[in-house]
Every structure is written in C-alpha cells, then in structure tokens.
Design a protein around this motif. Structure first.
Motif, short mmCIF file in Angstrom:
data_model
loop_
_atom_site.label_atom_id
_atom_site.label_comp_id
_atom_site.label_asym_id
_atom_site.label_seq_id
_atom_site.Cartn_x
_atom_site.Cartn_y
_atom_site.Cartn_z
N GLU A 241 0.06 0.53 -6.85
CA GLU A 241 -1.39 0.36 -6.93
C GLU A 241 -1.76 -0.84 -7.80
O GLU A 241 -0.98 -1.24 -8.67
CB GLU A 241 -2.03 1.63 -7.52
N VAL A 242 -2.97 -1.33 -7.59
CA VAL A 242 -3.49 -2.41 -8.44
C VAL A 242 -3.53 -1.92 -9.90
O VAL A 242 -3.95 -0.79 -10.16
CB VAL A 242 -4.89 -2.84 -7.96
N PRO B 19 0.83 -1.21 0.00
CA PRO B 19 0.00 0.00 0.00
C PRO B 19 0.86 1.26 0.00
O PRO B 19 1.84 1.36 0.75
CB PRO B 19 -0.80 -0.13 1.31
N ASN C 48 -3.25 -7.15 -6.67
CA ASN C 48 -3.87 -6.98 -5.34
C ASN C 48 -2.90 -6.24 -4.43
O ASN C 48 -1.71 -6.15 -4.74
CB ASN C 48 -4.19 -8.36 -4.73
N LEU C 49 -3.44 -5.73 -3.33
CA LEU C 49 -2.56 -5.09 -2.36
C LEU C 49 -2.12 -6.11 -1.32
O LEU C 49 -2.87 -7.05 -1.00
CB LEU C 49 -3.27 -3.91 -1.68
#
Ligand SMILES: O=C(O)c1cccc(C(=O)CC[C@H]2O[C@@H](n3cnc4c(=O)[nH]cnc43)[C@H](O)[C@@H]2O)c1
Length: 232
Positions: free
Chosen positions: A87-88, A83, A201-202
């Motif tokens: 980013e995705v 995070p 995904n994060l």
C-alpha cells in the motif's frame, strides 16, 4: 555470501567482518536527504543521489565501489506498489531484485534474459540479511512487506502493463527504476545488496497527482532511522 561478510547458522546473524562502510544509493536528492535525516548523523554510511534509472544507478554505484570499501550496498528510495501487495505509505524490502523489462518482446510474449540465453535478470538478496531487515522493520510496527522488486526503465502507466508484470513475476511487490543497476554493480564487486522502497503510488494507470511523495519520504526516513541500529 561474499568474502567480506560473515554469517553463521543463526537466522539474522549477518555481521560485517571488519568495520566497513555502508553505501546507500538513491535516485534523487529528496530521497538522499530523507535517508540522511533517518541516519541522524550516524557515521559509517555514504548516501548518494545517482540520478533516475538503472544505468545512472549502475555507473554511480560502480564509481563509489571503486573509491572505497563497503560491506553492503542499499538501493533505497520511493517506488510503486503492486495493488494488493504494498500500500501507499508502506515499505517493501526486496527478496530479489529483477530487471523486468530487460529482454525481448515476441508474438508469444516477453522473453527474459534467461530465456534468451544471455545470463540472469535477477540478483538474489542474502536471506539472513533480508530477514534481519524485514523482521526489524516489522518489529518496529512500520507497515512492511517483502517480495520481488522490479526494476524498469519506464514507469508503468496502464492497468494492462501492471497485470502483465505481476503475471510475469509472481509475488512482485513493487517497482522502481534503479535496483538492478545498483545490484549488478554490487554483485560485480562481491558486495551484498539490499533494496528498500517506500511506496508513493500504486503500479497501474498513471495519475501523478495521486503520488504521495511526502508520505513515502517520511516512511523512508523512519525506516532508515530504525535500520541504522541493526546494520552497523
Ligand atoms: O517531485 C518530487 O518532489 C520528488 C521527490 C522524490 C522523488 C521523486 C521522484 O519522482 C523519484 C523518481 C523515482 O521514484 C521511483 N518510483 C516511484 N514510483 C515509481 C513507479 O511507480 N514506478 C517506477 N518507479 C517509481 C523510481 O525509482 C524513480 O527513480 C520526486
């Protein structure tokens, strides 16, 4: 720099000395197929799906390196983004490839291979090669970051673990499960290595339904189609 490539002092001047192939290692067939679509039939590349995890990646990379001569090995696929770092849907080019869970847990915290005195848990990436790839992707307007990419054998599934990893490796941009295995096999053969991750995904609390695999595979394909022009 290994003996198979030539660099001069000009930034981004990485050039294979003789025409040799580039090996791209992915984990699963969907990643391999995204890379193949990005290559668009370009010759000089071998793209393999080795299976998930660093051991399968190392075994299959070593086997491929024993079969043919390569000037460069790339670990490529989807990955988790830390995070605030990736980013995705964005891309991460590894500045360093780090085995983040290879070591020992102690009462005082995690002890790396270095701290245990068993060698290195980090494989460096050639700076000129990294700059060439990162700046090419940046120039293509694809969202891209660079930073350490962690290799783990168990996907992070809690916020606490994500914070621990980010605290242990300042600047950590992404995690995935194969980079260090691919990198160790490449390093053992004296071949340069890169890791490229498209963020699906994060890193944090597990929510598989939130993984954006299609978007990540599209980003991987787009990045490959850009990089094919500069890597050959
Ligand atoms: O279900 C599918 O259609 C599908 C298509 C492509 C890839 C997958 C995978 O599950 C690939 C597993 C692969 O992904 C890497 N990865 C992705 N996110 C993370 C993460 O947050 N932490 C660690 N690894 C991650 C990893 O390298 C796996 O090999 C499914």
């Amino acid at each position: 720099m290994n003996t198979q490539g030539v660099q001069n002092s000009v930034k981004g001047a990485y050039k294979p000395r003789i025409e040799q192939r580039i090996l791209i290692m992915t984990a699963v067939p969907a990643e391999r197929d995204a890379v193949l679509r990005g290559l668009g039939g370009e010759t000089g590349f071998d793209v393999l799906a080795a299976g998930v995890g660093p051991v399968a990646a190392a075994v299959q990379t070593a086997k491929a390196l024993a079969r043919a001569k390569y000037s460069l090995v790339i670990s490529a696929g989807i990955g988790g983004g830390f995070p605030g770092k990736a980013e995705v849907g964005s891309l991460v080019v590894a500045s360093e490839i780090i085995a983040a869970d290879l070591g020992a847990e102690t009462q005082e915290g995690f002890c790396s291979l270095e701290q245990l005195g068993f060698g290195s848990s980090r494989v460096p990436v050639d700076e000129d090669l990294l700059n060439l790839v990162y700046e090419t992707l940046l120039g293509s307007k694809l969202p891209v970051n660079t930073g350490p990419v962690l290799t783990i054998s168990t996907v992070t599934g809690t916020a606490e673990k994500a914070r621990e990893l980010a605290g242990r490796v300042p600047g950590a941009a992404a995690e995935a499960m194969e980079g260090y295995g691919v990198a160790l096999a490449a390093q053992d053969s004296g071949v340069e290595v890169l890791e490229l991750r498209a963020i699906s995904n994060l890193v944090g609390p597990r929510d598989r339904s939130a993984w954006r695999i299609k978007e990540a595979l599209e980003a991987l394909e787009a990045a490959t189609s850009i990089l094919v022009r500069v890597l050959k």
